[in-house]
Enzyme design. Structure first.
Site, PDB file in Angstrom:
ATOM      1  N   GLY A 161       0.777  -1.226   0.000  1.00 33.65           N
ATOM      2  CA  GLY A 161       0.000   0.000   0.000  1.00 33.65           C
ATOM      3  C   GLY A 161       0.807   1.274   0.000  1.00 33.65           C
ATOM      4  N   THR A 291      -1.311 -11.936   3.602  1.00 36.13           N
ATOM      5  CA  THR A 291      -2.601 -12.403   4.123  1.00 36.13           C
ATOM      6  C   THR A 291      -2.589 -13.908   4.366  1.00 36.13           C
ATOM      7  OG1 THR A 291      -3.505 -12.692   1.890  1.00 36.13           O
ATOM      8  CG2 THR A 291      -3.858 -10.556   2.948  1.00 36.13           C
TER       9      THR A 291
END
Length: 397
Positions: A161, A291
């Site tokens: 990000g 994740t």
């Protein structure tokens, strides 16, 4: 296959380019398999270095530095763990007979957001958000007008990000472009401008390729992982996902198509956005995914073991879910603390089913991922509740 003893003649070696928390878990799995582990990063005392046989600190954007270390060690497999690597060096090494995992061109394509989007839409005709490219402030303005507001500006190359900027009006574009480029990996000035969509949820479809006993390469997917990001970086994930079977199968179909085209060996983390009735390809990582840390608790074979086994040519049976599970990051809140300490770990671990993994990063910066909490439960909802509670208790001091 013959696996020799580490540090002796005939040992099998893996070399990790990048030594963060994902590399640390790969190094641990490799150690368990009796492999010799060499880690490389731009800074000393990185997490994977703590559990490696040897380490190197180099500028990994320098092609000569990368090639010098690889040629000295002569590993059986080179695994790219981060984005900030000179990918041309990997292409050159692969052309000279070194095994790059998953393969050099896949690493190069996945680490370039612009080329990856072209690959997904122009070659594979996958559904994505609307997008345009820009190389300066004026082009960014035109791109934002074409896409419409609000929209996102992202660097050509970045991770987790960094450099993702939400733009709501034309007057904000120039500053947003400069902010995005300032976070880019390397010196690139190109950005991608994307349609901003309401994200209902996100999936990671871990998709892996390995040699079968007959010598053919098999591609398989794991039950999708679900996650939501309060910002543009990973905070928590859970496994299995809670979306419908139809959404899961569509996501798995997209992931398999992407990975079979990229080829090579090992695991890919294919990111899928669910927005209303749209199921959109987002990105793909050519390695274990952040994740996917939840697979340390949810699966009988975690994503790191899958990657290492594939890298050295070992088979992988069908991956089974052993329990609903969730993971949640432990973030630093302060800048430049060397040798940080963690408090209340024992209180978090009083919660049944909770495990804590501290990465051992030597220094903090704001929002840096310093560890994770894992938990199992009778349902994903119970596991999520546990990791949220446990992670809120642990403080980075």
């Amino acid at each position: 296959m013959e696996i020799g003893t580490p540090l002796f003649e005939g040992s099998k070696k893996i070399l990790l380019l990048g030594s963060g928390e994902l590399g640390k878990e790969m190094a641990i799995e490799a150690q368990r398999m009796g492999l010799e582990v060499i880690t490389v990063d731009r800074y000393d005392l990185a997490p994977a270095m703590h559990v490696a046989h040897r380490k190197y600190v180099i500028d990994m954007m320098n092609p000569n530095a990368v090639k010098a270390v690889v040629k000295r060690e002569n590993p059986d497999a080179i695994i790219a763990e981060i984005e900030a690597i000179n990918t041309d060096a990997l292409v050159d090494l692969e052309s000279n007979g070194f095994r790059v995992i998953p393969n050099a061109n896949a690493v190069k394509a996945c680490m370039n957001r612009i080329e990856l989007r072209r690959f997904a839409t122009e070659k594979l005709a996958l559904p994505t958000t609307k997008y345009a490219f820009a190389e300066n402030e004026e082009e960014a303005k035109h791109a934002c007008k074409d896409i419409g507001f609000p929209c996102l500006i992202k660097p050509e190359m970045s991770s987790s990000g960094h450099g993702h900027v939400l733009v709501n009006k034309i007057d904000d574009v120039e500053e947003a472009y400069r902010e995005s480029v300032s976070h880019a990996r390397g010196k690139g000035r190109r950005v991608i401008v994307e349609e901003f969509v309401k994200i209902d949820t996100e999936l990671t479809v871990l998709t892996y390729r390995y040699y079968s006993n007959s010598g053919s390469i098999i591609t398989k997917t794991i039950e999708p992982i679900e996650h939501k990001r309060p910002s543009y970086y990973y905070v928590e994930s859970w496994h299995p996902s809670t979306v419908s079977r139809e959404v899961k199968e569509t996501a798995r179909g997209i992931a398999q198509k992407v990975v079979e085209e990229l080829g090579g060996l090992g695991i890919y983390g294919v990111e899928i956005i669910v927005s209303g009735n749209r199921i959109l390809f987002s990105e793909v990582a050519p390695r274990p995914h952040d994740t996917g840390l939840v697979t340390l608790a949810s699966s009988d074979i975690n994503e790191f073991q899958i990657h290492v086994r594939s890298a050295i040519g070992l088979p992988i049976p069908e991956v089974k879910l052993v329990s609903p599970a969730a993971s949640h990051v432990i973030l630093a809140q302060t800048e430049n603390v060397w040798g940080p300490k963690f408090i209340n770990v024992e209180k978090a671990m009083e919660i049944p089913g909770v495990q804590v993994r501290l990465f051992g990063k030597p220094v903090t910066y704001e929002k840096r991922r310093m560890g994770i909490v894992l938990a199992t439960g009778n349902s994903v909802e119970e596991a999520i509740e546990k990791v949220r509670k446990a992670s809120s208790i642990i403080l980075v001091k």
